[in-house]
Scaffold this motif. Structure first.
Motif, PDB file in Angstrom:
ATOM      1  N   GLN A   1      -4.986   5.061  -1.817  1.00 43.88           N
ATOM      2  CA  GLN A   1      -5.487   5.107  -3.195  1.00 43.88           C
ATOM      3  C   GLN A   1      -6.679   4.162  -3.419  1.00 43.88           C
ATOM      4  O   GLN A   1      -6.880   3.640  -4.518  1.00 43.88           O
TER       5      GLN A   1
ATOM      6  N   GLY B   1      -7.067   1.650   3.075  1.00 46.94           N
ATOM      7  CA  GLY B   1      -5.969   1.470   2.132  1.00 46.94           C
ATOM      8  C   GLY B   1      -5.706   2.719   1.315  1.00 46.94           C
ATOM      9  O   GLY B   1      -6.632   3.473   0.973  1.00 46.94           O
TER      10      GLY B   1
ATOM     11  N   ARG C   1     -11.045  -7.967   0.349  1.00 45.60           N
ATOM     12  CA  ARG C   1     -11.359  -8.106  -1.061  1.00 45.60           C
ATOM     13  C   ARG C   1     -12.353  -9.246  -1.271  1.00 45.60           C
ATOM     14  O   ARG C   1     -12.167 -10.357  -0.775  1.00 45.60           O
TER      15      ARG C   1
ATOM     16  N   LEU D   1     -12.769  -2.672  -9.686  1.00 44.46           N
ATOM     17  CA  LEU D   1     -11.320  -2.737  -9.787  1.00 44.46           C
ATOM     18  C   LEU D   1     -10.788  -3.708  -8.734  1.00 44.46           C
ATOM     19  O   LEU D   1     -11.377  -3.846  -7.658  1.00 44.46           O
ATOM     20  N   THR D   2      -9.694  -4.345  -9.020  1.00 45.42           N
ATOM     21  CA  THR D   2      -9.069  -5.250  -8.059  1.00 45.42           C
ATOM     22  C   THR D   2      -8.030  -4.482  -7.246  1.00 45.42           C
ATOM     23  O   THR D   2      -7.078  -3.933  -7.817  1.00 45.42           O
ATOM     24  N   TYR D   3      -8.236  -4.439  -5.931  1.00 45.00           N
ATOM     25  CA  TYR D   3      -7.288  -3.713  -5.072  1.00 45.00           C
ATOM     26  C   TYR D   3      -6.024  -4.559  -4.887  1.00 45.00           C
ATOM     27  O   TYR D   3      -6.079  -5.796  -4.870  1.00 45.00           O
ATOM     28  N   HIS D   4      -4.876  -3.881  -4.742  1.00 46.62           N
ATOM     29  CA  HIS D   4      -3.586  -4.583  -4.711  1.00 46.62           C
ATOM     30  C   HIS D   4      -3.345  -5.341  -3.407  1.00 46.62           C
ATOM     31  O   HIS D   4      -2.436  -6.172  -3.333  1.00 46.62           O
ATOM     32  N   LYS D   5      -4.130  -5.055  -2.368  1.00 47.13           N
ATOM     33  CA  LYS D   5      -4.011  -5.783  -1.105  1.00 47.13           C
ATOM     34  C   LYS D   5      -5.329  -6.466  -0.782  1.00 47.13           C
ATOM     35  O   LYS D   5      -6.398  -6.068  -1.263  1.00 47.13           O
ATOM     36  N   ASN D   6      -5.267  -7.481   0.082  1.00 49.28           N
ATOM     37  CA  ASN D   6      -6.491  -8.174   0.482  1.00 49.28           C
ATOM     38  C   ASN D   6      -7.338  -7.324   1.424  1.00 49.28           C
ATOM     39  O   ASN D   6      -8.564  -7.346   1.372  1.00 49.28           O
TER      40      ASN D   6
ATOM     41  N   HIS E   1     -12.772   0.156  -6.284  1.00 54.33           N
ATOM     42  CA  HIS E   1     -12.345  -1.035  -5.542  1.00 54.33           C
ATOM     43  C   HIS E   1     -13.431  -1.485  -4.567  1.00 54.33           C
ATOM     44  O   HIS E   1     -13.578  -2.676  -4.294  1.00 54.33           O
TER      45      HIS E   1
END
Length: 492
Positions: free
Chosen positions: A371, A369, A334, A302-307, A442
């Motif tokens: 979630q 991070g 990421r 999954l792509t996390y919303h923050k770096n 993630h």
């Protein structure tokens, strides 16, 4: 120098319908430094046990040497290390022991400490030193690297390089390349011996596989072309044969003898083509028998919303008020593929437990991070029991995808019916890896994922990580894997 002769060896476990070995014959020189490789579950440890006479078998194994197996089983681990060595080998000479320990960079004082107070790496070195005290023995060394860090692996590999007269089961490519001169490989249908190190064997195998694949493709095309040709010629023969009856050529009388001869000639041509086709089919069936199923693995990162996924700053970890490690600091961003490095006992696994939300006593700053979904592969496989279907259900992963992944990692279908507690060490580790590959996450955190895992599966896992490039934090002592995969190294 003497020979170990294996002739028409056939063996199956009680209750199994399939032979693990069938009419296998080969010779081993007792002066060789012999590497032993093959996919998990193929019978490497079983073969060592057959040499030791632990199982009944058909065929013959003859040798003028006795066999010794590593690792030794230690009954009383609370005894001093010197007493443990004496129990294994009562007649050892002290000066020889000190020579072997010195070569392995083990200090004399550990001889007077309880064996169970030694690290796994120290225990491995002590037992290896004890093994090489024995003379006139052919040594069976079964996966000595699993509890060794990278420095210790290099040291033990250099140590074995100075010895001869052993079979070494290991899946560490660099380790094998440094200390062996022959390879014994258990393939799908046979056992093969080649001179050289692991890398030369692997290159030879790839060349042979590529040749067979190309030859197989060529024969497939030949068979298709010959089938069409035989069918056409046969049809022509039947059509010509039919003209013998009730047909005239320009009103003249039909020469039935000529027509029959022409039809027979075409039929003979058809038979010749059919024989060539059968010959091509026979050649084709000889190919691809030892090509391993290496279908590409898949992963769903999954792509996390923050770096920034996680951060440690000046973290010190305590175990019963004892500092395990201190002032550890690094970030997980990421796309990072981070290798945690450090000696055994330096705190790598404890840091992983902290990031995975286990109850760890620490000081400093640790941020993770919100979630953030983590998929974790632990070192420990002792909890695996029961069947694979229930395991998939309990871990909320897709059973079909899970079993398909295991098939790609070399599991046979019959393995799916067995209890996981009966699996080999490598097969248990594959269960944990397959579970992780079926999870959407993630961040993937793998703690020594390659312990006991065969070389072919290691290469599959490398190709997967390079293709999908998930964010991963891992501890692994296989130097080749680290060099190929890591984008960032953290030294603890």
């Amino acid at each position: 120098m003497s020979l170990i002769n294996v002739t028409n060896l056939t063996f199956a476990y009680d209750g199994s319908y399939d032979n693990l070995f069938e009419n296998v014959s080969f010779q081993i020189d007792t002066d060789w430094k012999l590497g032993f490789t093959g996919r998990n579950g193929r019978g490497k440890t079983t073969f060592l046990n057959l040499l030791l006479g632990k199982y009944e078998y058909r065929g013959n194994i003859s040798a003028n040497v006795s066999f010794e197996y590593f690792p030794f089983y230690v009954d009383n681990k609370e005894n001093n290390t010197l007493d443990v060595i004496s129990d294994i080998f009562p007649d050892f000479l002290h000066w020889k022991l000190m020579r072997e320990l010195s070569l392995l960079e083990v200090s004399e004082d550990i001889l007077y400490r309880p064996f169970d107070s030694l690290s796994h790496g120290e225990q491995t070195k002590v037992l290896l030193a004890t093994l090489f005290l024995k003379e006139n023995c052919f040594l069976l060394i079964d996966e000595p690297t699993n509890h060794l860090d990278m420095n210790a692996r290099k040291l033990v590999s250099d140590y074995l390089k100075t010895k001869n007269g052993f079979i070494l089961v290991s899946h560490d490519r660099a380790f094998l390349d440094n200390c062996i001169d022959h390879i014994l490989s258990i393939n799908k249908t046979n056992i093969d011996i080649q001179k050289g190190d692991f890398s030369s064997w692997w290159e030879n195998k790839k060349r042979q596989d590529n040749f067979e694949l190309a030859e197989n493709e060529k024969l497939k095309k030949d068979i298709g072309r010959l089938s069409d040709s035989a069918k056409r010629t046969s049809n022509w023969s039947h059509e010509v044969e039919k003209t013998k009856y009730g047909t005239r050529n320009s009103g003249s009388k039909l020469d039935k003898g000529y027509v029959g001869h022409k039809a027979a000639k075409m039929m003979k041509s058809s038979k010749s083509i059919e024989n060539r086709k059968q010959s091509a089919i026979d050649e084709k069936t000889k190919l691809l028998k030892n090509i391993e199923d290496c279908d590409s693995l898949k992963i769903s990162p999954l792509t996390y919303h923050k770096n920034l996924l996680a951060e440690l700053e000046n973290v010190s970890i305590f175990l019963d008020e004892k500092i395990v490690c201190k002032d550890v600091g690094f970030t997980i961003e990421r796309g990072n593929r981070i290798a945690l490095k450090g000696k055994n006992g330096s705190g790598k696994s404890t840091i992983i437990k902290l990031i995975c939300d286990e109850n760890i006593n620490y000081a400093g700053t640790f941020r993770k991070g919100s979630q953030l979904k983590i998929s974790h592969v632990s070192q420990d496989t002792s909890h695996l029991q029961g069947n694979l279907t229930d395991y998939a259900t309990n871990n909320e992963i897709d059973e079909s995808l899970f079993k398909s992944t295991l098939r790609k990692l070399g599991f046979s279908r019959v393995q799916f019916e067995k209890d996981m507690s009966t699996f080999s060490g490598g097969q248990k580790k594959k269960v944990l890896i397959a579970k992780s590959l079926c999870e959407q996450a993630h961040l993937f955190i793998w703690d020594e994922p390659l312990n006991y895992i065969d070389v072919i599966s290691r290469i599959q896992i490398e190709e997967l990580l390079l293709e999908y490039q998930p964010t991963i934090l891992f501890v692994e002592h296989d130097n080749t894997f680290n060099r190929n995969i890591a984008t960032k190294f953290i030294n603890i």
